[in-house]
Design a protein around this motif. Structure first.
Motif, mmCIF file in Angstrom:
data_model
loop_
_atom_site.group_PDB
_atom_site.id
_atom_site.type_symbol
_atom_site.label_atom_id
_atom_site.label_comp_id
_atom_site.label_asym_id
_atom_site.label_seq_id
_atom_site.Cartn_x
_atom_site.Cartn_y
_atom_site.Cartn_z
ATOM 1 N N SER A 117 0.851 -1.180 0.000
ATOM 2 C CA SER A 117 0.000 0.000 0.000
ATOM 3 C C SER A 117 0.893 1.239 0.000
ATOM 4 N N THR A 168 -15.448 -12.367 0.350
ATOM 5 C CA THR A 168 -14.025 -12.077 0.531
ATOM 6 C C THR A 168 -13.749 -11.661 1.961
ATOM 7 N N GLU A 223 -6.540 1.175 3.843
ATOM 8 C CA GLU A 223 -6.713 1.031 2.396
ATOM 9 C C GLU A 223 -7.338 -0.341 2.136
ATOM 10 N N PRO A 254 -9.544 -3.027 0.206
ATOM 11 C CA PRO A 254 -10.099 -3.256 -1.132
ATOM 12 C C PRO A 254 -11.626 -3.270 -1.109
ATOM 13 N N ASN A 255 -12.223 -2.825 -2.187
ATOM 14 C CA ASN A 255 -13.676 -2.675 -2.247
ATOM 15 C C ASN A 255 -14.421 -3.993 -2.145
ATOM 16 N N ASP A 256 -13.758 -5.113 -2.493
ATOM 17 C CA ASP A 256 -14.470 -6.393 -2.507
ATOM 18 C C ASP A 256 -14.465 -7.105 -1.161
ATOM 19 N N ASP A 302 -15.660 -8.255 2.324
ATOM 20 C CA ASP A 302 -16.929 -8.364 3.053
ATOM 21 C C ASP A 302 -16.729 -8.479 4.558
ATOM 22 N N SER A 358 -10.739 0.433 11.445
ATOM 23 C CA SER A 358 -11.273 0.581 10.089
ATOM 24 C C SER A 358 -12.752 0.959 10.117
ATOM 25 N N ALA A 386 -15.348 2.140 7.180
ATOM 26 C CA ALA A 386 -15.432 0.913 6.389
ATOM 27 C C ALA A 386 -16.782 0.242 6.590
ATOM 28 N N ASP A 387 -17.360 -0.266 5.505
ATOM 29 C CA ASP A 387 -18.657 -0.930 5.543
ATOM 30 C C ASP A 387 -18.439 -2.425 5.352
ATOM 31 N N LEU A 388 -18.237 -3.133 6.462
ATOM 32 C CA LEU A 388 -17.978 -4.564 6.402
ATOM 33 C C LEU A 388 -18.237 -5.177 7.777
#
Length: 342
Positions: free
Chosen positions: A46, A63, A229, A231-233, A235, A301, A306-308
């Motif tokens: 990163s 993921t 940082e 990744p968007n994928d 979960d 995060s 972060a949305d997870l």
């Protein structure tokens, strides 16, 4: 499960020997990169210098991200004093009494290293009587006595030591015949070694994780922004970090911790229940942690937006942010949970 415990312990000892207070982690990261090369894993960096490994799983519709942080507690030179000694400011949260009498290394900008010892400004009872016993252990009352011929600010500065130089504490790592491992900075270098042990397990057994998996080696956790940082994928975020052993923490050095709450937030109930079910189904010994003063890369995060889903597991450790200790049994239980869950 075929676990290479010796690999985990040997890498733990090696990585503990490389100083890496938050902000000064490049050498330790380089060693992790060398190990990933040896294991045959590709990786990226990163912009902040985190190391990231991505592994394709059996099911790519979900993921996970697993993190462990290489940065540790430490200090920085705040002031070169008139007597040639150093006043420090801490990096990360620890009590100054926990490092009294500890040997340190000062790392200068030009790559030189000097040794010293952290002492109270009035250390000798022969000279000061009860003052050394009663004086508060705060930054202003502590100093580094350099093991060099320095008697003034000018003497010390002539060595190249100045404000902003990083300071690392000796780790005093030891594994006992009874199976305990004690050292400074088991938080979180032990978990770095466990992450690599998991990767080695996959290679040795020609296995894949159930889902796509990122493994993140972060470098600013102790100062609150280790993984920023994502990744968007992704979960689901599992922080691999230490559990706590104390009278009101309900930890056990021979078991893995599954966190329910820290001082930032509660952890995701669905993921925690799943972790406990997996542990129960595989006869993995665990405790559930409810912590007053604790945070992880996962909850940091979440506070960054972060949305997870998120959780935190890891070996239970006694005397955290002091001279820490855990047991080999707890290390084994942690790796078993990683394998069974991931």
């Amino acid at each position: 499960m075929k676990l290479d415990l010796n690999y985990t312990l040997e890498f733990t000892k090696e990585i503990l020997s490389i100083p890496s207070p938050a902000g000064y982690t490049e050498k330790a990261m380089e060693r992790i990169a060398q190990e990933l090369d040896a294991l045959g894993y590709s990786y990226t960096y990163s912009k902040k210098g985190c190391l990231i490994v991505k592994i394709l799983g059996k099911d790519s519709n979900y993921t996970r991200l697993l993190s462990a942080h290489i940065d540790t507690l430490g200090a920085m030179v705040k002031k070169v004093k008139k007597n040639g000694r150093l006043e420090l400011i801490n990096i990360g949260g620890y009590a100054w009494g926990s490092v009294e009498g500890e040997n340190v290394t000062i790392h200068t900008l030009d790559g030189k290293e000097y040794e010293g010892t952290v002492l109270p400004i009035k250390a000798s009872v022969h000279v000061y009587g009860d003052i050394p016993r009663e004086m508060p252990r705060i930054a202003e009352n502590m100093e580094v006595r350099l093991d060099e011929n320095v008697y003034s600010e000018e003497d010390t500065r002539s060595l190249g030591i100045c404000q902003g130089d990083f300071v690392s504490y000796y780790t005093k790592t030891k594994i006992t015949e009874s199976g305990y491992i004690k050292s400074r900075y088991l938080d979180d270098k032990l978990c770095v070694a466990q992450s690599l042990a998991y990767l080695k397990y996959l290679k040795d057994n020609n296995e894949k994780p159930n889902n796509n998996l990122y493994i993140y080696f972060s470098n600013f956790e102790e100062v609150g922004h280790g993984v920023s940082e994502i990744p968007n994928d992704v979960d689901e975020f599992i922080a691999l970090d230490i559990g706590l052993v104390a009278e009101d923490a309900d930890g056990d050095e021979k078991k893995v911790s599954i966190a329910a709450r820290d001082n930032k937030t509660v952890y995701d109930l669905k993921i925690r229940k799943h972790l406990q079910e997996v542990a129960n189904n595989h006869n993995i010994k665990y405790t559930v942690g409810v912590y007053n003063r604790y945070g992880s890369d996962a909850t940091a995060s979440i506070l960054q937006g972060a949305d997870l889903r998120y959780a935190c597991i890891g070996p239970n450790v006694d005397a955290t942010h002091h001279y820490e200790r855990t047991h080999i049994d707890g290390i084994i239980e942690t790796i078993k949970l990683l394998i069974a869950y991931l």
